[in-house]
Design a protein around this motif. Structure first.
Motif, PDB file in Angstrom:
ATOM      1  N   LYS A  85       2.447   6.664  -7.105  1.00 28.45           N
ATOM      2  CA  LYS A  85       1.501   7.580  -7.745  1.00 28.45           C
ATOM      3  C   LYS A  85       2.062   8.990  -7.838  1.00 28.45           C
ATOM      4  O   LYS A  85       1.570   9.800  -8.609  1.00 28.45           O
ATOM      5  N   ARG A  86       3.055   9.275  -7.027  1.00 26.97           N
ATOM      6  CA  ARG A  86       3.724  10.569  -7.026  1.00 26.97           C
ATOM      7  C   ARG A  86       2.744  11.732  -6.919  1.00 26.97           C
ATOM      8  O   ARG A  86       2.831  12.724  -7.639  1.00 26.97           O
ATOM      9  N   ARG A  87       1.803  11.607  -6.052  1.00 22.89           N
ATOM     10  CA  ARG A  87       0.889  12.722  -5.811  1.00 22.89           C
ATOM     11  C   ARG A  87       1.617  13.808  -5.060  1.00 22.89           C
ATOM     12  O   ARG A  87       2.540  13.519  -4.308  1.00 22.89           O
ATOM     13  N   ALA A 116       0.839  -1.205   0.000  1.00 23.43           N
ATOM     14  CA  ALA A 116       0.000   0.000   0.000  1.00 23.43           C
ATOM     15  C   ALA A 116       0.870   1.250   0.000  1.00 23.43           C
ATOM     16  O   ALA A 116       0.602   2.211  -0.720  1.00 23.43           O
ATOM     17  N   LYS A 117       1.917   1.222   0.829  1.00 17.69           N
ATOM     18  CA  LYS A 117       2.801   2.389   0.891  1.00 17.69           C
ATOM     19  C   LYS A 117       3.489   2.583  -0.460  1.00 17.69           C
ATOM     20  O   LYS A 117       3.616   3.708  -0.948  1.00 17.69           O
ATOM     21  N   THR A 118       3.913   1.483  -1.058  1.00 20.36           N
ATOM     22  CA  THR A 118       4.571   1.572  -2.358  1.00 20.36           C
ATOM     23  C   THR A 118       3.607   2.143  -3.394  1.00 20.36           C
ATOM     24  O   THR A 118       3.968   2.986  -4.209  1.00 20.36           O
ATOM     25  N   TYR A 119       2.363   1.697  -3.326  1.00 14.03           N
ATOM     26  CA  TYR A 119       1.323   2.154  -4.249  1.00 14.03           C
ATOM     27  C   TYR A 119       1.159   3.672  -4.152  1.00 14.03           C
ATOM     28  O   TYR A 119       1.174   4.380  -5.153  1.00 14.03           O
ATOM     29  N   LEU A 120       1.038   4.160  -2.902  1.00 17.86           N
ATOM     30  CA  LEU A 120       0.882   5.603  -2.717  1.00 17.86           C
ATOM     31  C   LEU A 120       2.127   6.343  -3.204  1.00 17.86           C
ATOM     32  O   LEU A 120       2.047   7.433  -3.748  1.00 17.86           O
ATOM     33  N   GLU A 121       3.281   5.713  -2.997  1.00 16.49           N
ATOM     34  CA  GLU A 121       4.535   6.365  -3.349  1.00 16.49           C
ATOM     35  C   GLU A 121       4.674   6.483  -4.877  1.00 16.49           C
ATOM     36  O   GLU A 121       5.047   7.532  -5.379  1.00 16.49           O
TER      37      GLU A 121
END
Ligand code: UDP
Ligand code: MG
Length: 308
Positions: free
Chosen positions: A297-299, A290-295
């Protein structure tokens, strides 16, 4: 030379002017050191009149600046925005609620002059805090320091004075999951620790519930350690080894004593245990994913609505 003060604020309308007042009361040392001052209030999507209060101050004193977020992005985002906006040769971040006393600033600055890169503070007591919370906090620090390379000091506050070099190092860490305490530990540099007694909040209430703190601690662990992943692998290996031994034992028992092993209930227990462990490990994996996913996305870490 310029000193930038970063003040993250979330619903702190009463504290904004009080903080300014306290800051001015304690600003005599600035002149002595030949320091200019800028105060950057980060309004983290407050629902009260925090931004208006800052604007009032800005009209009176143009050393006061405001960055207003489009919504609540959390204190970590606020700190990052402050670092980006700060032009100072020295930067200090302080809470708006006066739990970080400005009267410590002269002492902090004297250590910077002695050659320290950063001066951090920790509170020696947890007076006025629920005992359960203190217990879990202590445990978190103990575990965290065992499993992560970033040194995180028990009772460390986010009240820190640092040089431009340290600020630039922190800005270069543009990760999305920001765990400031870990980031400071990770970047290193020569840090002097000052201790002081816990000060009660001036106005309003703390924004941190127990549950919020708990989730925050998990964020910290996943952001600065991969040991939980290793633990789940080790647990898998251990369970496999145990199963292997048990299987050999059963076969031997069967061949020698011709005694088919009874015991469905024990079997069910074992299945439950093992599948529990499995789910737990998949959960750990999921946290990192999950953390990798958020990371990836580069929001953006925050969005600005207004800036002064
Ligand atoms: N804060 C923030 N965004 C948030 C929560 C808190 O900018 O989502 C600010 C808050 O206004 C205060 C500082 O962070 O200036 C510390 O918050 P608080 O005093 O609630 O935490 P505590 O001191 O109890 O740890
Ligand atoms: Mg506080």
């Amino acid at each position: 030379m310029l000193l930038s003060v970063i003040v993250p604020c979330y619903n702190e309308e009463e504290n904004v002017p009080i903080f300014y007042g306290e800051m001015m009361k304690n600003s005599a040392f600035l002149e002595k050191e030949g320091l200019e001052l800028e105060i950057i209030y980060i309004d983290d999507g407050s629902r009260d009149r925090t931004a208006e209060e800052v604007k009032k101050l800005h009209e009176k004193d143009e050393r006061v600046h405001l960055v207003s977020f489009s919504r609540n992005f959390g204190k970590e985002a606020g700190i990052y925005a402050g670092f980006q906006k700060a032009k100072g040769d020295y930067v200090v971040m302080m809470d708006a609620d006066l739990q970080d006393p400005p009267s410590l600033l002269p002492e902090m600055f004297s250590y910077i002059k002695q050659g320290y890169d950063s001066v951090a503070t920790r509170r020696v007591s947890r007076k006025g805090e629920p005992p359960v919370r203190s217990f879990f906090a202590r445990m978190f620090y103990r575990i965290m320091n065992k499993i992560s390379k970033a040194e995180i000091v028990d009772g460390a506050r986010d009240y820190r004075l640092m040089t431009r070099q340290v600020v630039d190092a922190i800005l270069s860490m543009c990760e999305y999951n920001r765990f400031t305490k870990g980031i400071f530990g990770w970047v290193g540099y020569r840090t002097k620790w000052l201790e002081y007694e816990n000060v009660e909040r001036a106005h309003g209430e703390t924004k941190w519930s127990f549950w919020k703190l708990f989730l925050y601690s998990l964020d910290g662990i996943t952001a600065f350690s991969t040991v939980p992943l290793a633990i789940s692998s080790v647990m898998g290996v251990l369970l496999c080894a145990a199963a292997f031994v048990a299987i050999i034992g059963l076969i031997i028992k069967n061949l020698i004593y011709h005694d088919p092993t009874p015991g469905w209930p024990s079997m069910v227990c074992i299945i439950l245990l093992v599948s529990g462990v499995q789910l737990f490990c998949v959960g750990i994996l999921g946290q990192y994913l999950a953390k990798t996913y958020l990371e990836v996305k580069r929001r953006p870490i925050y969005l600005v609505k207004e800036e002064l």
